[in-house]
Every structure is written in C-alpha cells, then in structure tokens.
Design a protein around this motif. Structure first.
Motif, PDB file in Angstrom:
ATOM      1  N   UNK A  26      86.767  50.369  92.509  1.00  0.00           N
ATOM      2  CA  UNK A  26      85.876  49.280  92.063  1.00  0.00           C
ATOM      3  C   UNK A  26      85.200  49.686  90.748  1.00  0.00           C
ATOM      4  N   UNK A  27      84.758  50.942  90.681  1.00  0.00           N
ATOM      5  CA  UNK A  27      84.098  51.409  89.447  1.00  0.00           C
ATOM      6  C   UNK A  27      85.062  51.401  88.272  1.00  0.00           C
ATOM      7  N   UNK A  28      86.329  51.677  88.554  1.00  0.00           N
ATOM      8  CA  UNK A  28      87.325  51.649  87.485  1.00  0.00           C
ATOM      9  C   UNK A  28      87.488  50.219  86.933  1.00  0.00           C
ATOM     10  N   UNK A  29      87.444  49.236  87.827  1.00  0.00           N
ATOM     11  CA  UNK A  29      87.519  47.830  87.379  1.00  0.00           C
ATOM     12  C   UNK A  29      86.266  47.469  86.570  1.00  0.00           C
ATOM     13  N   UNK A  30      85.123  47.970  87.022  1.00  0.00           N
ATOM     14  CA  UNK A  30      83.875  47.692  86.294  1.00  0.00           C
ATOM     15  C   UNK A  30      83.896  48.356  84.916  1.00  0.00           C
ATOM     16  N   UNK A  31      84.485  49.540  84.860  1.00  0.00           N
ATOM     17  CA  UNK A  31      84.590  50.231  83.564  1.00  0.00           C
ATOM     18  C   UNK A  31      85.443  49.405  82.591  1.00  0.00           C
ATOM     19  N   UNK A  32      86.532  48.827  83.104  1.00  0.00           N
ATOM     20  CA  UNK A  32      87.363  47.964  82.239  1.00  0.00           C
ATOM     21  C   UNK A  32      86.547  46.765  81.760  1.00  0.00           C
ATOM     22  N   UNK A  33      85.751  46.205  82.649  1.00  0.00           N
ATOM     23  CA  UNK A  33      84.918  45.056  82.275  1.00  0.00           C
ATOM     24  C   UNK A  33      83.873  45.465  81.237  1.00  0.00           C
ATOM     25  N   UNK A 114      89.221  41.194  82.306  1.00  0.00           N
ATOM     26  CA  UNK A 114      89.349  42.657  82.215  1.00  0.00           C
ATOM     27  C   UNK A 114      89.284  43.279  83.615  1.00  0.00           C
ATOM     28  N   UNK A 117      92.532  42.512  85.513  1.00  0.00           N
ATOM     29  CA  UNK A 117      93.703  43.226  85.002  1.00  0.00           C
ATOM     30  C   UNK A 117      93.657  44.686  85.450  1.00  0.00           C
ATOM     31  N   UNK A 118      92.476  45.296  85.410  1.00  0.00           N
ATOM     32  CA  UNK A 118      92.377  46.680  85.868  1.00  0.00           C
ATOM     33  C   UNK A 118      92.668  46.762  87.371  1.00  0.00           C
TER      34      UNK A 118
ATOM     35  N   UNK B   3      95.543  50.278  81.024  1.00  0.00           N
ATOM     36  CA  UNK B   3      94.696  49.184  80.572  1.00  0.00           C
ATOM     37  C   UNK B   3      93.372  49.700  80.003  1.00  0.00           C
ATOM     38  N   UNK B   4      92.830  50.760  80.608  1.00  0.00           N
ATOM     39  CA  UNK B   4      91.604  51.331  80.030  1.00  0.00           C
ATOM     40  C   UNK B   4      91.826  51.762  78.583  1.00  0.00           C
ATOM     41  N   UNK B   7      92.155  48.642  76.361  1.00  0.00           N
ATOM     42  CA  UNK B   7      90.854  47.987  76.161  1.00  0.00           C
ATOM     43  C   UNK B   7      89.965  48.820  75.231  1.00  0.00           C
ATOM     44  N   UNK B 171      77.826  52.300  82.097  1.00  0.00           N
ATOM     45  CA  UNK B 171      78.450  51.698  83.279  1.00  0.00           C
ATOM     46  C   UNK B 171      77.416  51.434  84.374  1.00  0.00           C
ATOM     47  N   UNK B 174      75.438  48.094  84.437  1.00  0.00           N
ATOM     48  CA  UNK B 174      76.010  46.730  84.482  1.00  0.00           C
ATOM     49  C   UNK B 174      76.434  46.295  85.882  1.00  0.00           C
ATOM     50  N   UNK B 193      83.748  58.634  86.816  1.00  0.00           N
ATOM     51  CA  UNK B 193      84.779  57.697  86.370  1.00  0.00           C
ATOM     52  C   UNK B 193      84.871  57.724  84.852  1.00  0.00           C
ATOM     53  N   UNK B 197      88.051  59.065  82.393  1.00  0.00           N
ATOM     54  CA  UNK B 197      88.745  58.116  81.521  1.00  0.00           C
ATOM     55  C   UNK B 197      88.848  58.636  80.090  1.00  0.00           C
TER      56      UNK B 197
END
Lengths: 199, 199
Positions: A26-33, A114, A117-118, B3-4, B7, B171, B174, B193, B197
């Motif tokens: 979940x944190x990885x998706x938030x990082x992409x966002x 974002x 997609x992550x 994707x990271x 982005x 991070x 947010x 995380x 990355x």
C-alpha cells in the motif's frame, strides 16, 4: 514492464481474493501517487487508507444503492482508499479562479491513476469509484465537512489477473493533427503503432 | 523500467532541443492516452496535435501574458497538444450531475498523465499547461466554441534528460490509516519504502 504493457494490464477489478494486502505494498502505491505532478506543484491530496476488513465493509455500504447492483462488489474489497481534496496552494487557487477551472480535480485524477498503475506492478487490482455517499464517507473517516472526496479506490488481490479485452475508441478516432477533426497522418501509421504494440 | 522509476523520471520540461518529434512517437503517446480509464468508460477526450513548428509558435503565443515570464518557454516547444473535452456518455453525464462532480476533468487529468509518462519512455519531455487563452486556442484549432480545452501539453526532446530533484511532500504526510489524520503505520515503514526506492 513497458508503460504500454502496464497501462494495458490495469483494469477495473471487481472481484477480489479474500487476502489481506501488505502495508508495504500500500505504501508503495502511495509513493507512486506522491510523485504525481499537479498544477503549481500544489499536491492537493490526502489518502485515507481503510485496510481493516470490518471498517472497509462499513465504508463499502456507503458506495451502494438499495435494490441496485451498483458497486455491490465493493463489499469484497479488503482495502478501500479515499482521496481527500486538500486546499491547493495560492498560485493554483488564483489560477483556477481566474481560468474557472478546478485544476485540483485533474491533479487528483492523475494521482489516483498513479496509485492504480503501481498497484498493477504490485500484483494488486483496483477500481476507482466516483459514485458514493460522500457525506457519509466523510463522517465515517472523520474528514472535515468542508473538504471533499472526489474518488474512492478499492484495492486487493484480483481473482483473475488477466484483464478482459479493453473497450476503447480506435486510436485514429481520438486525435487530429493541426486542426480539430483533421486527420493528416495516413491511417496505416496509427494501425502500425497498434500492431507493433500487440504482444 | 519500473513505474516508480518512470514516475520519478517524468518532470516538467521547459527547455527543448530544436529537433522535430517523430509522428510514430507522438502516436505512441496517444496510444498510451487511449488506454486511460475514465468514468463509465466515457473516454471524454480528443487530442489536437500541432507539430508544425510555425503553427506551434502561434499556439505558444496564446499561453503567455505580455510583460510576464509565464509560459515563455512554450515558444521553444516543437509540438503542442491540446486536449479537448468531449461530451461524456449518458451514464457519466447523469452521474456527474447527480453527484455534482465533473468526472471528465479527472478523466482528462489521467489521460494527460498517460501521455506524459509514455513520452518519458520515448525519450521525450512534456509540460502540462492549465493557463492559456482558451478562446484563442479554440479558434486557432477550429475547436467548436461549446467544447472546452482543460489542458495543453508541450512536447519535445528535452535539453537535459535528468530531472531536477522532485519537490514533494513527505510520504508520511500524505496518508492516514483508518481515519483522516491518523498515522498508525510506524514512521520507519514509510521511510524504508522511500529508501528502497532510491537507486
């Protein structure tokens, strides 16, 4: 994975496995966002992640309508994420007012995508929801009344990993060169691109 | 490319080389945009691509203000793309009206970002513009007066390929878990995380 492949692999997942989602993912998706661009770098978003199954189920109820099938699948989603619209910075506020454009909505669309997609990269599936009882969702999540929640996202391990065939307009129908409605690339170029993108 | 990484690599490019952009590459960006999800799969977008340098320069003039540095860089951009908002389908229109949310703006944000992310894969750079003389742009591109253009995108080969350091909120600032404003993941997880990355 190429971006075309990633974008093709993302689809609206409406059946989830009964498996919890790791917080790291979940944190990885938030990082992409977090990396999403926004008007005047305003970053007008905050993500409330509900990954307690009982609380997610209560939230899911606020996305459905009695006697309708709409969003019934949300009850199976182990995680639901609410995107809260935060006040844009001054430049974005003034620009948005003068141009009468709520830039923050475009920003939030980008950040949501974002995130989704992550999720594909993490082996997860998502579905964005624009239809829900926003007042009830805000109350449940303790979001201040004056803020808005433009989108919810369901998140979980998809029951099927393969996307169905994407239903989209043809490439040659979504662009023009030079002037609106003016297609001056030979039709075949667009078709060639599509062919070369097939795996 | 993960994707990271993709982005992270995308940034707002404001200096372009004086090199034309191949139509194949533009079509590839449009194909990525075509795959974007949208409310009720409405796909409310049309892309007008101006890749004639003289016409792009005329368009660029409609994004600037006299005696201001705002958007002056657009004059160097060999390609400018206008995203025209098309009428959403009936479901998205009705949903948007009832919920008082212009879903199409979120959709267009997502499609614009798909375009820009694919541009990175093609070795190209982009910058999204929300500030421009929309009436003048529509007239120049023969876009019907009742349609709107929420965004323009400049496109070209960037003078520098390396992005500057991204300025973003941390991070851990947010997101919340469970309730708005409630951070119940140990701080270190978010930091881990981010560390993992870094390349």
């Amino acid at each position: 994975m190429s971006f075309h492949k990633l974008a093709n692999k993302r689809f609206s997942v409406r059946k989830y496995k009964n498996t919890p989602v790791e917080r790291e993912k979940i944190l990885s998706c938030l990082e992409a966002a977090r990396l999403t661009p926004s008007a005047c770098n305003s970053q007008p978003w905050h993500f409330v992640v509900v990954d307690n199954p009982e609380e997610a189920a209560i939230l899911a109820d606020k996305t459905t309508l009695p006697l309708s099938k709409l969003n019934q699948f949300t009850r199976e989603s182990p995680v639901i994420v609410a995107i809260v619209a935060e006040k844009p910075n001054l430049s974005a506020q003034i620009g948005g007012m003068i141009k009468k454009k709520p830039y923050y909505l475009m920003d939030i669309g980008m950040a949501a995508e974002h995130f989704c997609l992550q999720a594909v990269e993490e082996g997860l599936g998502t579905c964005m929801l624009g239809w829900f009882n926003e007042k009830a969702v805000k109350e449940f999540l303790s979001v201040p009344a004056k803020k808005s929640i433009p989108l919810l996202i369901t998140l979980g391990y998809p029951e099927k990993e393969l996307p169905p065939n994407k239903i989209r307009a043809k490439l040659e129908d979504i662009y023009s060169f030079g002037k609106y409605g003016h297609l001056d690339t030979p039709h075949s170029s667009a078709l060639d691109v599509r062919e070369s993108l097939k795996e």
